[in-house]
Design an enzyme around this catalytic site. Structure first.
Site, PDB file in Angstrom:
ATOM      1  CB  ILE A 176      -5.699  -8.340   0.923  1.00  0.00           C
ATOM      2  CG1 ILE A 176      -6.161  -6.887   0.837  1.00  0.00           C
ATOM      3  CG2 ILE A 176      -5.884  -9.045  -0.434  1.00  0.00           C
ATOM      4  CD1 ILE A 176      -5.299  -6.005  -0.056  1.00  0.00           C
ATOM      5  CG  ASP A 200       2.322 -12.150   6.256  1.00  0.00           C
ATOM      6  OD1 ASP A 200       3.164 -11.450   6.859  1.00  0.00           O
ATOM      7  OD2 ASP A 200       1.320 -11.673   5.682  1.00  0.00           O
ATOM      8  CG  HIS A 230      -5.331  -1.091  -9.237  1.00  0.00           C
ATOM      9  ND1 HIS A 230      -6.696  -1.268  -9.210  1.00  0.00           N
ATOM     10  CD2 HIS A 230      -4.891  -1.446  -8.000  1.00  0.00           C
ATOM     11  CE1 HIS A 230      -7.052  -1.714  -7.997  1.00  0.00           C
ATOM     12  NE2 HIS A 230      -5.978  -1.822  -7.258  1.00  0.00           N
TER      13      HIS A 230
END
EC number: 1.1.1.37
Length: 312
Positions: free
Chosen positions: A12, A34, A177
């Site tokens: 993503i 990250d 969600h």
């Protein structure tokens, strides 16, 4: 305007970073973080794309350098779903990741708007809220669960079923969600009508679309590219609103007045301080009202799980 993507080396994150590098307004800054050592290289790779968006990548345990001065932070870090897992199976790993990153946001850029993509969103947003609250910096107008993927899927599936252009269809999606908490308001799409059976089947397909992708990828991942697109749409809308554009409306999962649950996805008018107005969900069909009533217990349990993770 500075946007930080946390989890930028993942499926993503890389898709999102590519879209933001291409679409952020000229003069914006994009920082990628990250834990993976490849992250500075992802930024170098993207830096060769000829747009006026400055980009830098950071790796390691400390996200602080990526967060300094950020106006918007989008968090996609975490593990992805594999076949047979649902979003809640991700909780054990992803809860800790979100907690850690949001603690760093609270210290480094407490006034930033934060969009949580990491699943299970129903729960990770509650975790983020409790972390920010403990740090004394929580602003419920600046924390969002990014549910835009449910909207773009709804738009696509409705357009396919009804022979419309996908760009002509905008479906409000409320609730949460995951699974039954995802509720597309099909009755509110102008100029389109559904039989009861169509509405029930389409709602189910939208709710299970993530699983459709997980199974189609045969163990090789979950929805990364469409989620990257959805997150970019939401992030860019937020940037436009923060820069003063009027009338920007997106659905997202936010803390409201608690009418349905503490956190609830609904249409939001975005503005210079994040959420400017939580808009009414309007009139529901009988099917939608029943679906809403039936999901609230699940949604509240998901939220409780996140609150307890921080407070117990």
């Amino acid at each position: 305007m500075k946007v930080a993507v946390l989890g930028a080396a993942g499926g993503i994150g890389q898709a999102l970073a590519l879209l933001l590098k291409n679409q952020l307004p000229s003069g914006s800054e994009l920082s990628l973080y990250d834990i993976a050592p490849v992250t500075p290289g992802v930024a170098v790779d993207l830096s060769h794309i000829p747009t006026a968006v400055k980009i830098k990548g950071f790796s390691g345990e400390d996200a602080t350098p990526a967060l300094e001065g950020a106006d918007v932070v989008l968090i996609s870090a975490g593990v992805a779903r594999k076949p047979g897992m649902d979003r809640s199976d991700l909780f054990n790993v992803n809860a800790g990741i979100v907690k850690n990153l949001v603690q760093q946001i609270a210290k480094t850029c407490p006034k930033a708007c934060v969009g949580i993509i990491t699943n299970p969103v129903n729960t990770t947003v509650a975790i983020a809220a409790e972390v920010l609250k403990k740090a004394g910096v929580y602003d419920k107008n600046k924390l969002f669960g990014v549910t835009t993927l449910d909207i773009i899927r709804s738009n696509t599936f409705v357009a396919e079923l009804k022979g419309k252009l996908p760009t002509e269809v905008e479906v409000p999606v409320i609730g949460g969600h995951s699974g039954v908490t995802i509720l597309p308001l099909l009755s509110q799409i102008p100029g389109v009508s559904f039989t009861e059976q169509e509405a029930a089947e389409l709602t189910k397909r939208i709710q299970n679309a993530g699983t459709e992708v997980v199974e189609a990828k045969a163990g090789g991942g979950s929805a990364t590219l469409s989620m990257g697109q959805a997150a970019a749409r939401f992030g860019l809308s937020l940037v436009r609103a923060l820069q003063g554009e009027k009338g920007v409306v997106e659905c997202a999962y936010v803390e409201g007045d608690g009418q349905y649950a503490r956190f609830f996805s609904q249409p939001l008018l975005l503005g210079k301080n994040g959420v400017e107005e939580r808009k009414s969900i309007g009139t529901l069909s009988a099917f939608e009202q029943h679906s809403l009533d039936a999901m609230l217990d699940t949604l509240k349990k998901d939220i409780q799980l996140g609150e307890d993770f921080i407070n117990k």
